[in-house]
Design a protein around this motif. Structure first.
Motif, PDB file in Angstrom:
ATOM      1  N   LEU A 177      33.925  64.026 -19.465  1.00 62.44           N
ATOM      2  CA  LEU A 177      34.015  62.678 -19.941  1.00 62.44           C
ATOM      3  C   LEU A 177      34.776  62.590 -21.433  1.00 62.44           C
ATOM      4  O   LEU A 177      34.182  63.341 -22.396  1.00 62.44           O
ATOM      5  N   ALA A 178      36.140  62.389 -21.448  1.00 63.12           N
ATOM      6  CA  ALA A 178      36.660  62.230 -22.558  1.00 63.12           C
ATOM      7  C   ALA A 178      36.104  61.213 -23.337  1.00 63.12           C
ATOM      8  O   ALA A 178      35.842  60.013 -22.634  1.00 63.12           O
ATOM      9  N   THR A 179      35.806  60.941 -24.740  1.00 57.82           N
ATOM     10  CA  THR A 179      35.181  59.994 -25.449  1.00 57.82           C
ATOM     11  C   THR A 179      35.871  59.718 -26.801  1.00 57.82           C
ATOM     12  O   THR A 179      36.402  60.587 -27.179  1.00 57.82           O
ATOM     13  N   ASP A 180      35.837  58.363 -27.116  1.00 58.88           N
ATOM     14  CA  ASP A 180      36.493  58.060 -28.298  1.00 58.88           C
ATOM     15  C   ASP A 180      35.544  57.037 -29.072  1.00 58.88           C
ATOM     16  O   ASP A 180      35.638  55.767 -28.609  1.00 58.88           O
ATOM     17  N   GLY A 181      34.686  57.202 -29.793  1.00 56.74           N
ATOM     18  CA  GLY A 181      33.719  56.187 -30.514  1.00 56.74           C
ATOM     19  C   GLY A 181      32.967  55.662 -29.312  1.00 56.74           C
ATOM     20  O   GLY A 181      32.156  56.494 -28.593  1.00 56.74           O
ATOM     21  N   ASP A 182      32.940  54.278 -29.172  1.00 52.27           N
ATOM     22  CA  ASP A 182      32.234  53.684 -28.132  1.00 52.27           C
ATOM     23  C   ASP A 182      32.667  53.496 -26.850  1.00 52.27           C
ATOM     24  O   ASP A 182      32.521  52.509 -26.159  1.00 52.27           O
ATOM     25  N   ALA A 183      33.777  54.260 -26.280  1.00 54.70           N
ATOM     26  CA  ALA A 183      34.465  54.208 -25.101  1.00 54.70           C
ATOM     27  C   ALA A 183      34.532  55.560 -24.750  1.00 54.70           C
ATOM     28  O   ALA A 183      34.734  56.713 -25.322  1.00 54.70           O
ATOM     29  N   CYS A 184      34.404  55.730 -23.205  1.00 51.04           N
ATOM     30  CA  CYS A 184      34.679  56.771 -22.397  1.00 51.04           C
ATOM     31  C   CYS A 184      35.525  56.657 -21.539  1.00 51.04           C
ATOM     32  O   CYS A 184      35.802  55.626 -21.163  1.00 51.04           O
ATOM     33  N   GLY A 246      30.149  70.459 -16.298  1.00 49.48           N
ATOM     34  CA  GLY A 246      30.213  69.125 -16.903  1.00 49.48           C
ATOM     35  C   GLY A 246      30.268  69.375 -18.425  1.00 49.48           C
ATOM     36  O   GLY A 246      29.683  69.922 -19.317  1.00 49.48           O
ATOM     37  N   CYS A 247      31.235  68.692 -19.001  1.00 48.53           N
ATOM     38  CA  CYS A 247      31.646  68.762 -20.520  1.00 48.53           C
ATOM     39  C   CYS A 247      31.882  67.191 -20.905  1.00 48.53           C
ATOM     40  O   CYS A 247      32.320  66.227 -20.281  1.00 48.53           O
ATOM     41  N   PHE A 248      31.702  67.160 -22.462  1.00 45.54           N
ATOM     42  CA  PHE A 248      32.437  65.983 -23.056  1.00 45.54           C
ATOM     43  C   PHE A 248      33.680  66.639 -23.896  1.00 45.54           C
ATOM     44  O   PHE A 248      33.553  67.799 -24.354  1.00 45.54           O
ATOM     45  N   ALA A 249      34.519  65.656 -24.140  1.00 47.73           N
ATOM     46  CA  ALA A 249      35.595  65.899 -24.922  1.00 47.73           C
ATOM     47  C   ALA A 249      35.990  64.807 -25.787  1.00 47.73           C
ATOM     48  O   ALA A 249      36.085  63.757 -25.134  1.00 47.73           O
ATOM     49  N   LYS A 250      36.094  65.196 -26.987  1.00 51.44           N
ATOM     50  CA  LYS A 250      36.526  64.270 -28.092  1.00 51.44           C
ATOM     51  C   LYS A 250      38.030  63.879 -27.970  1.00 51.44           C
ATOM     52  O   LYS A 250      38.964  64.615 -28.276  1.00 51.44           O
ATOM     53  N   ALA A 251      38.542  62.545 -27.727  1.00 46.90           N
ATOM     54  CA  ALA A 251      39.787  62.011 -27.589  1.00 46.90           C
ATOM     55  C   ALA A 251      40.433  62.166 -28.924  1.00 46.90           C
ATOM     56  O   ALA A 251      39.578  61.562 -29.790  1.00 46.90           O
TER      57      ALA A 251
END
Ligand code: ZN
Length: 307
Positions: A177-184, A246-251
């Motif tokens: 899941l790439a995320t940017d603040g309050d959006a993914c 599973g990973c998170f990634a900062k866009a």
């Protein structure tokens, strides 16, 4: 706990090469055997005293009456002192329609089965299915083409001609899941039903790290550049033998350009909408994967957390 994870068995891998021990456990009347037919586990019909659906673990004598002596049998592990095996009875006619299993239960595909049994039983199904599937597809040596035979209670195949050894494979897949603040970032695969979105995913390639695969897949599929990548959790996914990482990634920006060979659409999902979807509400005409998928847990963890 994520479905297919949390296997309760002690794999007792040191016992696999002890042929005498394996043979004696295989005949021990207290051992348990899970019949798998065409990769579908046998499940017990819920009873009046126990309304849950459970794995159809049988005594060796009953299981052996379903298949001939050559049927591949895998040692799954120990439950306390009790040995648990999986037996491939794909060659048998549907035994639930007659014979010793009649009226006891049914065979069901692993995905459906995992959604109606306990989390522990689902994990055993994942192990049994991936192992038997691997044996069914590796009857011949990839090096010389000669037949291979199963050894070590199912954890190795040996070529009878060139002596090459072959081991059960696990295929690592990043799902992120790439995320940017309050959006993914979510995407809709071309083959997905209308409205269904999920986290982006792809196989890790040889010579690639998890972080590199996450960055490459997000760039290839959505042209999204990401910075920090963090690990979330893994999930065995027995279709046929993936390990979902599973990973998170900062866009670094919300600009996207979809690769239309892979995806129909990508979208930035607001956290408030994600929360509603996780709570089972209708929102924005979007559907997300059910809890059997790690994508659901990635979305849930992000939606309910703080950035
Ligand atoms: Zn060979």
């Amino acid at each position: 706990m994520i479905p297919f994870a949390g296997n309760p068995l002690n794999r007792a891998s040191e016992k696999r090469t002890d042929t005498n021990w394996i043979e004696s456990k295989r005949r021990d009347p207290s051992s348990l055997v899970l019949p798998m037919r065409r990769l579908e586990p046998f499940l017990l019909e819920p009873g009046r005293s126990d309304p849950s659906t459970r794995l159809g673990l049988l005594r060796p004598e009953v299981a052996d009456s379903l298949a001939d002596g050559d049927a591949p049998c895998i040692f799954l592990g120990l439950d306390g002192d009790i040995a648990v095996f999986a037996l491939d009875i794909s060659e048998a006619s549907d035994p639930a329609n007659g014979g010793p299993l009649a009226g006891l239960g049914f065979f069901r595909d692993a995905r459906t089965a995992a959604q109606i049994v306990s989390i522990k039983d689902a994990a055993i199904i994942a192990q049994a299915k991936s192992m038997i599937d691997w044996h069914q597809r590796h009857g011949f040596c990839p090096r010389c083409g000669a037949p291979t035979k199963m050894v070590d209670a199912g954890y190795r195949r040996l070529c009878g001609k060139c002596n090459a050894e072959h081991f059960p494979r696990v295929d690592p897949v990043v799902i992120m899941l790439a995320t940017d603040g309050d959006a993914c970032l979510i995407g809709r695969g071309k083959q997905f039903p209308p409205g269904m979105f999920s986290a982006l995913a792809g196989f890790i390639e040889p010579g690639e790290t998890i972080e590199e695969a996450v960055r490459r897949e997000l760039m290839e599929e959505a042209s999204v550049k990401v910075g920090e990548v963090t690990y979330y959790a893994t999930q065995p996914w027995p279709f046929p033998s993936s390990l979902m990482i599973g990973c998170f990634a900062k866009a670094e920006s919300r600009d996207t350009k979809v690769d239309d060979n892979e995806l129909a659409e990508v979208r930035w999902l607001e956290r408030s909408v994600a929360r509603a979807l996780i709570a089972g509400k209708q929102a924005a005409g979007i559907r997300i994967p059910p809890p059997i998928a790690i994508a659901h847990h990635l979305l849930k963890t992000w939606a309910l957390g703080e950035d």
